[in-house]
Design a protein around this motif. Structure first.
Motif, PDB file in Angstrom:
ATOM      1  N   GLY A   1       4.285  23.888   2.039  1.00 27.56           N
ATOM      2  CA  GLY A   1       2.817  23.645   2.856  1.00 27.56           C
ATOM      3  C   GLY A   1       2.471  24.515   4.034  1.00 27.56           C
ATOM      4  N   ARG A   2       3.200  24.882   4.540  1.00 24.25           N
ATOM      5  CA  ARG A   2       3.253  25.871   5.772  1.00 24.25           C
ATOM      6  C   ARG A   2       3.073  27.138   5.404  1.00 24.25           C
ATOM      7  NH1 ARG A   2       7.247  26.745  10.725  1.00 24.25           N
ATOM      8  NH2 ARG A   2       6.298  28.539  11.690  1.00 24.25           N
ATOM      9  N   ILE A   3       3.981  27.757   4.279  1.00 22.56           N
ATOM     10  CA  ILE A   3       4.052  29.032   3.992  1.00 22.56           C
ATOM     11  C   ILE A   3       2.618  29.346   3.215  1.00 22.56           C
ATOM     12  CG2 ILE A   3       5.203  28.706   1.725  1.00 22.56           C
ATOM     13  CD1 ILE A   3       6.433  31.469   2.388  1.00 22.56           C
ATOM     14  N   VAL A   4       2.091  28.062   2.492  1.00 20.59           N
ATOM     15  CA  VAL A   4       0.962  28.645   1.512  1.00 20.59           C
ATOM     16  C   VAL A   4      -0.111  28.577   2.651  1.00 20.59           C
ATOM     17  CG1 VAL A   4      -0.908  27.328   0.449  1.00 20.59           C
ATOM     18  CG2 VAL A   4       1.674  27.335  -0.471  1.00 20.59           C
ATOM     19  N   SER A   5      -0.264  27.490   3.888  1.00 17.26           N
ATOM     20  CA  SER A   5      -1.393  27.845   4.927  1.00 17.26           C
ATOM     21  C   SER A   5      -1.327  29.197   5.607  1.00 17.26           C
ATOM     22  CB  SER A   5      -1.631  26.590   5.537  1.00 17.26           C
ATOM     23  OG  SER A   5      -0.288  26.542   6.435  1.00 17.26           O
ATOM     24  N   ASP A   6      -0.037  29.608   5.771  1.00 19.66           N
ATOM     25  CA  ASP A   6       0.037  30.864   6.579  1.00 19.66           C
ATOM     26  C   ASP A   6      -0.265  31.951   5.824  1.00 19.66           C
ATOM     27  OD1 ASP A   6       0.778  29.269   8.574  1.00 19.66           O
ATOM     28  OD2 ASP A   6       2.935  29.917   8.615  1.00 19.66           O
ATOM     29  N   HIS A   7      -0.206  31.795   4.460  1.00 16.37           N
ATOM     30  CA  HIS A   7      -0.161  33.496   3.746  1.00 16.37           C
ATOM     31  C   HIS A   7      -1.274  33.089   2.563  1.00 16.37           C
ATOM     32  CE1 HIS A   7       3.359  34.978   5.444  1.00 16.37           C
ATOM     33  NE2 HIS A   7       3.903  33.681   5.777  1.00 16.37           N
ATOM     34  N   ALA A   8      -1.883  32.179   2.570  1.00 18.45           N
ATOM     35  CA  ALA A   8      -3.045  32.033   1.590  1.00 18.45           C
ATOM     36  C   ALA A   8      -3.952  33.207   1.895  1.00 18.45           C
ATOM     37  CB  ALA A   8      -3.603  30.790   1.536  1.00 18.45           C
ATOM     38  N   ALA A   9      -4.607  33.922   1.077  1.00 18.74           N
ATOM     39  CA  ALA A   9      -5.443  34.937   1.012  1.00 18.74           C
ATOM     40  C   ALA A   9      -7.015  34.581   1.458  1.00 18.74           C
ATOM     41  CB  ALA A   9      -5.680  35.615  -0.199  1.00 18.74           C
ATOM     42  N   PRO A  10      -7.713  34.891   2.596  1.00 15.85           N
ATOM     43  CA  PRO A  10      -8.573  34.481   2.911  1.00 15.85           C
ATOM     44  C   PRO A  10      -9.794  34.492   1.754  1.00 15.85           C
ATOM     45  CG  PRO A  10      -7.887  36.388   4.178  1.00 15.85           C
ATOM     46  CD  PRO A  10      -6.931  36.142   3.372  1.00 15.85           C
ATOM     47  N   ALA A  11     -10.671  33.696   1.922  1.00 18.79           N
ATOM     48  CA  ALA A  11     -11.768  33.780   0.887  1.00 18.79           C
ATOM     49  C   ALA A  11     -12.410  34.916   0.507  1.00 18.79           C
ATOM     50  CB  ALA A  11     -12.808  32.432   1.053  1.00 18.79           C
ATOM     51  N   ASP A  12     -12.659  35.698   1.704  1.00 23.40           N
ATOM     52  CA  ASP A  12     -13.498  36.785   1.616  1.00 23.40           C
ATOM     53  C   ASP A  12     -12.943  37.888   0.805  1.00 23.40           C
ATOM     54  OD1 ASP A  12     -11.708  37.185   3.703  1.00 23.40           O
ATOM     55  OD2 ASP A  12     -13.174  38.411   4.979  1.00 23.40           O
ATOM     56  N   ALA A  13     -11.418  38.025   1.036  1.00 28.25           N
ATOM     57  CA  ALA A  13     -10.642  38.817   0.186  1.00 28.25           C
ATOM     58  C   ALA A  13     -10.581  38.217  -1.300  1.00 28.25           C
ATOM     59  CB  ALA A  13      -9.280  38.764   0.677  1.00 28.25           C
ATOM     60  N   LEU A  14     -10.480  37.306  -1.500  1.00 25.95           N
ATOM     61  CA  LEU A  14     -10.448  36.478  -2.940  1.00 25.95           C
ATOM     62  C   LEU A  14     -11.604  37.184  -3.688  1.00 25.95           C
ATOM     63  CD1 LEU A  14      -9.129  33.146  -2.242  1.00 25.95           C
ATOM     64  CD2 LEU A  14      -7.719  34.949  -3.249  1.00 25.95           C
ATOM     65  N   ALA A  15     -12.686  36.746  -2.806  1.00 24.63           N
ATOM     66  CA  ALA A  15     -14.052  37.177  -3.648  1.00 24.63           C
ATOM     67  C   ALA A  15     -14.256  38.788  -3.763  1.00 24.63           C
ATOM     68  CB  ALA A  15     -15.329  36.673  -2.537  1.00 24.63           C
ATOM     69  N   ALA A  16     -13.677  39.494  -2.849  1.00 22.53           N
ATOM     70  CA  ALA A  16     -14.024  41.038  -2.838  1.00 22.53           C
ATOM     71  C   ALA A  16     -13.054  41.260  -4.216  1.00 22.53           C
ATOM     72  CB  ALA A  16     -13.348  41.821  -1.576  1.00 22.53           C
ATOM     73  N   MET A  17     -12.030  40.856  -4.218  1.00 25.79           N
ATOM     74  CA  MET A  17     -11.060  41.339  -5.601  1.00 25.79           C
ATOM     75  C   MET A  17     -11.782  40.798  -6.723  1.00 25.79           C
ATOM     76  SD  MET A  17      -7.018  40.879  -6.088  1.00 25.79           S
ATOM     77  CE  MET A  17      -6.416  40.918  -7.865  1.00 25.79           C
ATOM     78  N   LYS A  18     -12.326  39.549  -6.968  1.00 25.13           N
ATOM     79  CA  LYS A  18     -12.879  38.959  -8.108  1.00 25.13           C
ATOM     80  C   LYS A  18     -14.070  40.163  -8.356  1.00 25.13           C
ATOM     81  CE  LYS A  18     -11.516  34.387  -7.830  1.00 25.13           C
ATOM     82  NZ  LYS A  18     -11.937  32.986  -7.491  1.00 25.13           N
ATOM     83  N   ASP A  19     -14.807  40.398  -7.373  1.00 18.99           N
ATOM     84  CA  ASP A  19     -16.027  41.244  -7.558  1.00 18.99           C
ATOM     85  C   ASP A  19     -15.696  42.596  -8.163  1.00 18.99           C
ATOM     86  OD1 ASP A  19     -17.641  39.308  -6.845  1.00 18.99           O
ATOM     87  OD2 ASP A  19     -17.957  40.183  -4.629  1.00 18.99           O
ATOM     88  N   THR A  20     -14.624  43.130  -7.478  1.00 20.26           N
ATOM     89  CA  THR A  20     -14.102  44.624  -7.916  1.00 20.26           C
ATOM     90  C   THR A  20     -13.511  44.353  -9.152  1.00 20.26           C
ATOM     91  OG1 THR A  20     -13.296  45.012  -5.544  1.00 20.26           O
ATOM     92  CG2 THR A  20     -12.364  46.211  -7.258  1.00 20.26           C
ATOM     93  N   GLU A  21     -12.863  43.513  -9.762  1.00 23.31           N
ATOM     94  CA  GLU A  21     -12.305  43.485 -11.059  1.00 23.31           C
ATOM     95  C   GLU A  21     -13.480  43.302 -12.018  1.00 23.31           C
ATOM     96  OE1 GLU A  21      -8.961  40.803 -11.362  1.00 23.31           O
ATOM     97  OE2 GLU A  21      -7.644  42.175 -10.311  1.00 23.31           O
ATOM     98  N   GLU A  22     -14.335  42.345 -11.708  1.00 23.26           N
ATOM     99  CA  GLU A  22     -15.631  42.384 -12.531  1.00 23.26           C
ATOM    100  C   GLU A  22     -16.269  43.591 -12.743  1.00 23.26           C
ATOM    101  OE1 GLU A  22     -17.769  39.026 -10.841  1.00 23.26           O
ATOM    102  OE2 GLU A  22     -16.140  37.449 -11.383  1.00 23.26           O
ATOM    103  N   LEU A  23     -16.496  44.469 -11.842  1.00 23.53           N
ATOM    104  CA  LEU A  23     -17.109  45.732 -11.758  1.00 23.53           C
ATOM    105  C   LEU A  23     -16.137  46.333 -12.661  1.00 23.53           C
ATOM    106  CD1 LEU A  23     -18.426  46.214  -8.334  1.00 23.53           C
ATOM    107  CD2 LEU A  23     -19.639  45.771 -10.381  1.00 23.53           C
ATOM    108  N   ALA A  24     -14.993  46.436 -12.465  1.00 25.21           N
ATOM    109  CA  ALA A  24     -14.013  47.441 -13.288  1.00 25.21           C
ATOM    110  C   ALA A  24     -14.015  46.958 -14.942  1.00 25.21           C
ATOM    111  CB  ALA A  24     -12.701  47.359 -12.734  1.00 25.21           C
ATOM    112  N   ASP A  25     -14.099  45.424 -15.007  1.00 21.35           N
ATOM    113  CA  ASP A  25     -14.274  45.112 -16.517  1.00 21.35           C
ATOM    114  C   ASP A  25     -15.510  45.361 -17.196  1.00 21.35           C
ATOM    115  OD1 ASP A  25     -11.688  44.067 -16.098  1.00 21.35           O
ATOM    116  OD2 ASP A  25     -12.445  41.979 -15.822  1.00 21.35           O
ATOM    117  N   SER A  26     -16.499  45.468 -16.332  1.00 25.42           N
ATOM    118  CA  SER A  26     -17.902  46.009 -17.131  1.00 25.42           C
ATOM    119  C   SER A  26     -18.155  47.161 -17.105  1.00 25.42           C
ATOM    120  CB  SER A  26     -19.117  45.141 -16.195  1.00 25.42           C
ATOM    121  OG  SER A  26     -19.176  45.918 -14.889  1.00 25.42           O
ATOM    122  N   ALA A  27     -17.244  48.132 -16.459  1.00 22.56           N
ATOM    123  CA  ALA A  27     -17.480  49.463 -16.578  1.00 22.56           C
ATOM    124  C   ALA A  27     -16.430  50.060 -17.910  1.00 22.56           C
ATOM    125  CB  ALA A  27     -16.946  50.173 -15.522  1.00 22.56           C
ATOM    126  N   ALA A  28     -15.376  49.220 -18.131  1.00 25.59           N
ATOM    127  CA  ALA A  28     -14.531  49.640 -19.369  1.00 25.59           C
ATOM    128  C   ALA A  28     -15.190  49.399 -20.547  1.00 25.59           C
ATOM    129  CB  ALA A  28     -13.265  48.899 -19.338  1.00 25.59           C
TER     130      ALA A  28
END
Length: 162
Positions: free
Chosen positions: A135-162
């Motif tokens: 529980g502690r390692i997950v809460s200490d090292h979970a990715a922040p929501a903005d980083a998760l959203a940024a990665m999802k957006d980046t991958e969606e852009l890469a997928d649509s460009a391919a």
């Protein structure tokens, strides 16, 4: 005559893993899956490592570094996905040794460090094995929501460009 006995230990099922030259036990209840990292690409966002596993974006942390055993000169080849509540992360490690029931002895509050460890056990070979506080390692090292959203957006852009 009434005698009260404080029971501090518990029996849990744990997966034993190797990271560097150390063995760590992870409570099996926190383990979602084991993923080989051979064909998975790590991404860096906001100073954090991220990975996409089964259509989910997860923060990644090196287990050896997180518990204070140091980093590896060679890349770790496995990740264990840990879950606590609604959050999940992937921790990288060297090897899965198996699972077994262990007697978990909690670490005294005076001995607790900044490492995400909740206790220790004695292995079948007589060596001490620390137990990860999932529980502690997950809460200490979970990715922040903005980083998760940024990665999802980046991958969606890469997928649509391919």
């Amino acid at each position: 005559l009434v005698i009260y006995v404080l029971i501090k230990s518990a029996v849990i099922t744990a997966m034993q893993v190797q990271v560097a030259d150390q063995i760590v036990a992870i409570p099996i209840a926190a383990v979602e899956e084991i993923v080989p990292l051979d064909h998975i690409r790590l991404h860096g966002f906001g100073g954090r490592n991220m990975v996409r596993i089964r259509e989910r974006v997860l923060g990644v942390t090196d287990l050896g570094e997180a518990v204070g055993f140091g980093t590896s000169e060679t890349p770790r080849n496995l990740a264990v996905v840990l879950q606590s509540g609604d959050e999940s992360i992937a921790v990288t490690l060297d090897r899965v040794l198996g699972h077994q029931e262990i007697v978990l002895e909690p670490i005294d509050a005076n001995l607790k460090s900044s490492a995400p460890l909740c206790g220790a056990t004695i292995r079948y070979d007589g060596r001490v094995c620390f137990v990860l506080d999932a529980g502690r390692i997950v809460s200490d090292h979970a990715a922040p929501a903005d980083a998760l959203a940024a990665m999802k957006d980046t991958e969606e852009l890469a997928d649509s460009a391919a």
